[in-house]
Design an enzyme around this catalytic site. Structure first.
Site, short mmCIF file in Angstrom:
data_model
loop_
_atom_site.label_atom_id
_atom_site.label_comp_id
_atom_site.label_asym_id
_atom_site.label_seq_id
_atom_site.Cartn_x
_atom_site.Cartn_y
_atom_site.Cartn_z
CG HIS A 61 -1.95 1.11 1.10
ND1 HIS A 61 -3.15 0.95 0.44
CD2 HIS A 61 -1.91 2.40 1.49
CE1 HIS A 61 -3.82 2.08 0.44
NE2 HIS A 61 -3.09 2.99 1.08
CB ALA A 62 1.07 4.11 -2.37
CG HIS B 42 1.51 12.44 1.70
ND1 HIS B 42 0.57 13.06 2.47
CD2 HIS B 42 0.91 11.33 1.20
CE1 HIS B 42 -0.58 12.36 2.43
NE2 HIS B 42 -0.39 11.32 1.65
CG HIS C 247 -6.55 3.35 5.12
ND1 HIS C 247 -6.63 2.76 3.87
CD2 HIS C 247 -5.78 4.46 4.95
CE1 HIS C 247 -5.97 3.48 2.99
NE2 HIS C 247 -5.43 4.51 3.61
CE1 TYR D 181 -5.77 8.93 2.36
CE2 TYR D 181 -6.97 7.60 3.96
CZ TYR D 181 -5.78 7.97 3.37
OH TYR D 181 -4.61 7.41 3.78
CD GLU E 148 -3.71 11.34 3.14
OE1 GLU E 148 -3.46 11.01 1.97
OE2 GLU E 148 -3.05 10.94 4.12
CG HIS F 266 -2.04 10.68 -2.75
ND1 HIS F 266 -3.22 11.25 -2.33
CD2 HIS F 266 -1.53 10.06 -1.66
CE1 HIS F 266 -3.42 10.98 -1.06
NE2 HIS F 266 -2.40 10.26 -0.61
CD GLU F 267 1.60 7.92 -1.38
OE1 GLU F 267 2.07 8.46 -0.37
OE2 GLU F 267 0.52 7.31 -1.37
O1 X8Z Z 1 -4.21 5.38 1.20
C1 X8Z Z 1 -4.18 6.21 0.32
C2 X8Z Z 1 -2.84 6.73 -0.20
C3 X8Z Z 1 -1.80 6.79 0.85
S1 X8Z Z 1 -2.12 7.99 2.06
C4 X8Z Z 1 -2.36 5.84 -1.31
N1 X8Z Z 1 -5.33 6.63 -0.25
C5 X8Z Z 1 -6.64 6.13 0.17
C6 X8Z Z 1 -6.82 4.68 -0.20
O2 X8Z Z 1 -6.03 4.15 -0.99
O3 X8Z Z 1 -7.78 4.06 0.29
C7 X8Z Z 1 -5.45 7.65 -1.28
C8 X8Z Z 1 -6.90 7.77 -1.59
C9 X8Z Z 1 -7.65 6.98 -0.54
ZN ZN Z 2 -1.88 9.91 1.34
#
Ligand code: X8Z
Ligand code: ZN
Length: 611
Positions: free
Chosen positions: A348-349, A382, A506, A516, A406, A378-379
């Site tokens: 997960h990024a 940050h 998450h 988000y 975010e 997105h990254e």
């Molecule tokens: O978790 C993330 C990023 C890292 S903060 C990749 N996002 C959420 C997800 O993937 O569920 C970005 C959008 C929503």
């Molecule tokens: Zn993020």
């Protein structure tokens, strides 16, 4: 407090106080009134000690996430425990200055200190160690999770997600969907313990439960924050309902009444994404009959033969075009861009700021496609934020609220328009104006489709933390919210022993999610303001701020504030507005809404949530 505090740590926390008082015990310790000077000395020491513990936890966390083993999990848990224990210790000690008249910064920092932790541990030593271990284990279980059907051939999340994105065979989709959810039931007992111990920690710090602590981080009362989310959701819900209606009708056309009930929630396995949180992968199934988007970014990236690092370079160049300094050489040396073949990692990024100064990194198993091109921006958002506030005192080295963090990279990604792609040589010529609808629809499948999901993950967790949902109700409660907000349902019956929330990163990683939802509102507000700063006044979806130093300056000014001021001030610095406002996202998608309403004429819209 009975908890053991390491002697050097305790001494270092008290030392400035002792020095200040000329070696006599400070007033507060003598039972007298604490002074502003003592508060200031306490904060200086707290910031120094916390930073040190945090850097150690970050390094251990990085190694665990990029090399999941029995040992790295233990090492990361231990470093995290030390950091958390210190955080709890300091949050508790900060109370001795309650009621004292203090200068702005001291008062704000004391407040932040009390709210800083995402997972506060109980003061009991054994429970704190257990919580750190449980949290690290959940993270590893998610990262190394695999679906292993009988007869062999295990598949990990990357592989299963590819099926979810590309397959149009309902049986194959269902298997991938169901398969990933075989990983999470084993997390459930651990998650129950995580909830118990996290709540205990939050209660010791004076909160009703962990959910209330999370909702208290927004410079407003926790109940007002929940109401604020509802208000924003009401502003965008009609847009979501129109999109849902169109997508359901087209999926019904494709798969038939057997698979898609034309009047009910959409089965969660048909939307191109493991969690049905973004739907752009089914764009081809729902696209306008005429005038599609005119290009396919995934194809362009592949045709160009780009590799992972080159994709990230494009992202960096966008930021430098706005006047930001290039990323440090160490970013390129220490980041993880590519999924290793020979070890388990958390794919997960994420973006990291290991030393809170300039040891910036991303960790991402990049695939060469449009979705990851966007996630790279997105990254990097940050990382550029982290560097912009690195001159602030440690407690202010964070975003104005977590939604801001975010939103930054996503804001930049909104400027990855066709004209920008032409400018950087990825696209030969701009598609004709009648392709706008297709472009907007594809954006909506990402941004509008996400909104109810962005909202419901924490709606679920708040109910779990408050006890409104018992462990036996965890999974049912999850699907009730999925039906209510998203109009999406499980494709097959689910049991109380299933733990579908645990199949979303998450939840096992303990990352709050309302951020988000906020980011999806804020990024359009930021985009609108930056486009204006760049002197642009056309339709918002065609605006790219690429190369605009004016926009760059505005953005930099807000980022550099970090967490030093309440978020409405940061928002005002960038947008001139002090309130989060969904009119920007509504404006952006206005032309699409008109089209969706035409398409939906005569269709049955909405769904019964069956709660
Ligand atoms: O978790 C993330 C990023 C890292 S903060 C990749 N996002 C959420 C997800 O993937 O569920 C970005 C959008 C929503
Ligand atoms: Zn993020």
């Amino acid at each position: 407090m009975t908890r053991h505090v390491p002697i050097p740590q305790m001494l270092s926390a008290l030392l400035p106080l002792l020095l200040l008082a000329g070696c006599a015990a400070p007033a507060a310790e003598r039972g007298g009134k604490a002074t502003a000077a003592e508060a200031s000395a306490f904060l200086d020491r707290a910031e120094a000690d916390l930073s040190q513990a945090q850097v150690k936890a970050e390094r251990a966390g990085w190694v665990q996430a990029t090399y999941i083993t029995y040992d790295t999990e233990i090492i990361a848990a231990e470093a995290s425990r030390v950091h958390t224990d210190l955080g709890v210790e300091l949050a508790t000690a900060a109370r001795r200055f309650d009621g004292l008249e203090l200068p702005y910064d001291e008062a704000r920092k004391l407040k932040l200190l009390k709210l800083a932790l995402t997972l506060p541990a109980p003061s009991n030593e054994a429970e704190s160690a257990e919580l750190a271990q449980v949290a690290a284990q959940l993270q590893s279980m998610y990262g190394s999770g695999k679906y292993c059907p009988e007869g062999g051939g295990c598949r990990d999340l990357t592989e299963l997600s590819r099926t979810m994105a590309e397959s149009r065979n309902p049986a194959e989709l269902l298997e991938a969907w169901r398969g990933w959810r075989t990983v999470s039931p084993a997390m459930k007992p651990l998650y129950e313990r995580y909830v118990e111990l996290g709540n205990k920690g939050a209660r010791e710090l004076g909160f009703a439960d962990l959910g209330e602590m999370w909702r208290s981080k927004y410079d407003m009362e926790p109940d007002a924050f929940a109401a604020e989310l509802d208000r924003l959701w009401q502003q965008v819900a009609p847009l979501y309902e129109a999109l849902h209606c169109h997508v359901r009708a087209e999926l019904n056309r494709r798969y038939g009444d057997e698979v898609v009930d034309p009047a009910g929630p959409i089965p969660a396995h048909l939307l191109g994404n493991m969690w049905a949180q973004t739907w752009a992968n089914v764009y081809d199934l729902v696209a306008p009959a005429e005038g599609g988007a005119g290009y396919d970014l995934t194809e362009l990236l592949r045709k160009k033969g780009l590799d992972e690092v080159e994709m990230v370079r494009y992202g960096e160049r966008f930021f430098t075009s706005l006047g930001f300094d290039p990323l440090p050489e160490t970013f390129w040396q220490r980041s993880l861009f590519k999924k290793p073949r020979d070890r388990e990692v958390v794919c997960h990024a994420s973006a990291w700021d290991i030393d809170n100064v300039e040891d910036l990194r991303i960790k991402m198993c990049i695939e060469i496609n449009a979705e990851d091109f966007s996630t790279i921006h997105h990254e990097l958002g940050h990382n550029f934020y982290q560097r912009a506030y690195n001159h602030q005192p440690p407690l202010y080295r964070d975003s104005a609220n977590d939604g801001f963090h975010e939103a930054v990279g996503d804001t930049i990604a909104l400027s990855v328009t066709p004209s920008y792609l032409v400018q950087i040589g990825l696209l030969d010529r701009e598609p004709p104006p009648d392709s706008d609808l297709g472009y907007l629809l594809r954006m909506a499948l990402d941004k509008i489709a996400f909104l109810p999901f962005g909202l419901l993950v924490d709606q679920w967790r708040w109910k779990v933390f408050s006890g409104e949902l018992t462990p036996a109700q965890y999974n049912d409660g999850w699907w009730q919210l999925r039906r209510k907000y998203q109009g999406v349902d499980a494709p097959i019956p689910r049991a109380a022993a299933d733990f579908d929330p645990g199949a979303k990163y998450h939840v096992p990683s303990g990352t709050p999610y309302s951020r988000y939802f906020l980011a999806h509102i804020l990024q359009f507000q930021f985009h609108r303001a930056l486009c204006r700063a760049a002197g642009y006044d056309g339709p918002l979806h065609r605006c790219s701020i690429y190369g605009s130093e004016e926009a760059g300056k505005r953005l930099q000014a807000m980022l550099a504030m970090g967490l030093s001021r309440p978020w409405p001030e940061a928002l005002e610095a960038l947008t001139g507005q002090r309130e989060m406002d969904a009119t920007a996202i509504v404006d952006y998608f206005r032309p699409l809404l008109d089209w969706l309403e035409e398409q939906n004429a005569g269709r049955t819209c909405g769904w019964s949530s069956g709660a």
